[in-house]
Design an enzyme around this catalytic site. Structure first.
Site, PDB file in Angstrom:
ATOM      1  N   CYS A   1       6.863  -1.295 -23.046  1.00 55.82           N
ATOM      2  CA  CYS A   1       8.021  -0.419 -23.260  1.00 55.82           C
ATOM      3  C   CYS A   1       8.740  -0.042 -21.978  1.00 55.82           C
ATOM      4  CB  CYS A   1       7.601   0.848 -24.004  1.00 55.82           C
ATOM      5  SG  CYS A   1       6.683   2.035 -22.986  1.00 55.82           S
TER       6      CYS A   1
ATOM      7  N   CYS B   1       4.899   0.135 -17.700  1.00 55.33           N
ATOM      8  CA  CYS B   1       4.310  -0.466 -18.898  1.00 55.33           C
ATOM      9  C   CYS B   1       4.928  -1.837 -19.139  1.00 55.33           C
ATOM     10  CB  CYS B   1       4.556   0.436 -20.108  1.00 55.33           C
ATOM     11  SG  CYS B   1       4.051  -0.303 -21.684  1.00 55.33           S
TER      12      CYS B   1
ATOM     13  N   HIS C   1       7.493  -6.823  -1.313  1.00 55.12           N
ATOM     14  CA  HIS C   1       6.615  -7.291  -2.394  1.00 55.12           C
ATOM     15  C   HIS C   1       6.248  -6.159  -3.350  1.00 55.12           C
ATOM     16  CE1 HIS C   1       5.254 -10.601   0.646  1.00 55.12           C
ATOM     17  NE2 HIS C   1       6.446 -10.827   0.139  1.00 55.12           N
TER      18      HIS C   1
ATOM     19  N   ASP D   1       0.796  -1.231   0.000  1.00 56.33           N
ATOM     20  CA  ASP D   1       0.000   0.000   0.000  1.00 56.33           C
ATOM     21  C   ASP D   1       0.826   1.278   0.000  1.00 56.33           C
ATOM     22  OD1 ASP D   1       0.840   0.162   2.717  1.00 56.33           O
ATOM     23  OD2 ASP D   1      -0.928  -0.972   3.349  1.00 56.33           O
TER      24      ASP D   1
ATOM     25  N   CYS E   1       3.309   4.558 -25.221  1.00 52.60           N
ATOM     26  CA  CYS E   1       2.971   3.689 -26.352  1.00 52.60           C
ATOM     27  C   CYS E   1       1.919   4.352 -27.248  1.00 52.60           C
ATOM     28  CB  CYS E   1       2.440   2.341 -25.853  1.00 52.60           C
ATOM     29  SG  CYS E   1       3.673   1.229 -25.155  1.00 52.60           S
TER      30      CYS E   1
END
Length: 444
Positions: free
Chosen positions: A213, A210, A202, A185, A237
């Site tokens: 890319c 992305c 984690h 969080d 993109c």
């Protein structure tokens, strides 16, 4: 099954005489079955072995004995909450390991609690394996599932709990060595924990990348898409696609990694040439999904810095079930005191005071020196008070009082519950099941 006293005596005997003599005394002499002996080490009999002969339990018992012998022994000189407060005052390099339990009073669900955890809710929705929602291959094949469900775990960027404030207090007193958090969080960072002292084991919602890319953006840039349950397309993109010359065709790729599963709707698309239209990559929050490696700084920091400097370990709000974080306490020097704070039972194995409906199974692989059971926010407030510190937070009422009761003095287990004056009940602007129970206790 072994009783709690029998189990305690058997574990003690194992450490005294070693595995060979222990097996000789109990199994070879036929004093006890392997099935029963397994229960002394917290092993639950699998359903497929319920009707099996005793010989089938030998390998399971061997693993349990090996695990017990590898456990760090509890330090007898640290027992009570006052001992914990004294350690807080005296120690200079405190490692804090945190889990979802320190954020639940903000309304952020944890993942694994029975009935109330995020995975439990996914099971109720019909997902046979809830972890699949966080599987990287599944995300690449169809990110819509994650985006349809992730709205419940988006963090609030402006709120944190008294427990986060307590960690910040350790930092302000120059006592915080490192905060290893399993939470995604990013509330620790919002509460002011320095990046140099924070390992997000984690990953987190702090940024998003992305899948095609690798363009990276602040995490809040995709929050609107998550709330709308619509996969966020990569802006870079999209700009590159818009800049391509008219008529230029490129084969559509999957979400950046691996081949996309073919759907029946693709046939019409292929027939009219639409399949060749380039597609933007999908933004994925930089949470570590199943199938992805943990951040390198986790192992580097633990081995190269913290192992030799840490002088106190505090584990809060986690059932310590997920490796490799679950193995940190046993990796550290054995003379470093360890404190456990949670609603869940740790090495105190069979205590009826704990509400099994709201707790994980006990932790069997770690011997914490002091076990403090209850709401994390209540416990840290009491610890700070006993240490002579001022912990200020709007969720902590002025003049708060808590009740500390011994659950098992032999195992160093104590419960901590809030008790507020009738004229001044605890005020909680953030409604959540766990903290509401504290409010009701205080009002009564």
């Amino acid at each position: 099954m072994c009783t709690a006293d029998e189990a305690r005596a058997l574990r003690k005997r194992l450490h005294e005489v070693g595995a060979s003599q222990f097996v000789l005394e109990n199994i070879t002499s036929e004093r006890m079955t392997a099935r029963k002996l397994c229960t002394a080490f917290g092993v639950r009999v699998p359903k497929f072995l319920e009707d099996a002969s005793d010989e089938h339990f030998y390998q399971l018992l061997g693993l349990a004995i090996n695990r017990e012998l590898n456990k760090r022994p509890r330090l007898a000189q640290y027992k009570t909450i006052d001992d914990a407060a004294k350690l807080l005052r005296e120690r200079k390099n405190i490692m804090v390991i945190t889990g979802a339990g320190i954020s639940t009073s903000l309304g952020i669900p944890d993942f694994r609690s029975k009935n109330t955890g995020f995975y439990s809710r996914l099971l109720q929705m019909g997902y046979e394996e809830p972890e699949q929602v966080f599987d990287i291959q599944n995300f690449d094949e169809d990110p819509r599932t994650f985006y349809a469900l992730a709205g419940d775990i988006i963090p609030d960027l402006e709120k944190w709990t008294p427990t986060h404030e307590f960690i910040r207090l350790l930092q302000d007193k120059d006592k915080l060595l490192t905060n290893y958090t399993q939470n995604i969080d990013n509330v620790e960072a919002n509460a002011g924990i320095l990046k140099a002292k924070l390992i997000q084991c984690h990953g987190s919602w702090a940024t998003a990348t992305c899948r095609k890319c690798k363009y990276n953006v602040p995490g809040e840039d995709i929050f609107d898409s998550v709330r709308a349950q619509k996969p966020a397309e990569c802006k870079r993109c999209l700009e590159e696609i818009a800049a391509q010359k008219p008529g230029l065709k490129r084969k559509r790729a999957s979400n950046g990694n691996g081949a996309r599963k073919k759907r029946s709707s693709d046939e019409d698309s292929e027939s009219d040439g639409a399949y060749d239209i380039p597609q933007p990559g999908i933004m994925k929050p930089d949470i570590t999904f199943f199938g992805e490696a943990l951040p390198n700084d986790f192992f580097d920091r633990l081995k190269e810095v913290d192992k030799d400097k840490v002088d106190l370990v505090i584990v809060m709000g986690t059932s310590m079930k997920v490796a490799p974080v679950s193995e940190i306490p046993n990796f550290l020097p054995r003379d470093v005191p360890q404190i456990y704070i949670s609603r869940d039972v740790s090495c105190a194995r069979e205590h009826s005071c704990v509400n099994e409906a709201n707790s994980e199974q006990p932790i069997h692989h770690i011997n914490f020196d002091i076990n403090l059971l209850g709401d994390c926010d209540v416990i840290v407030a009491e610890l700070a008070r006993r240490a002579g510190w001022t912990l200020k937070h709007k969720m902590i009422p002025e003049g708060h009082e808590n009740v500390v009761e011994a659950v098992d003095e032999v195992e160093h287990v104590y419960s901590v519950k809030a008790r507020g004056p009738a004229s001044q009940p605890i005020k909680n602007e953030i409604k959540h099941e766990a903290f509401d129970s504290v409010v009701k206790s205080a009002q009564s």
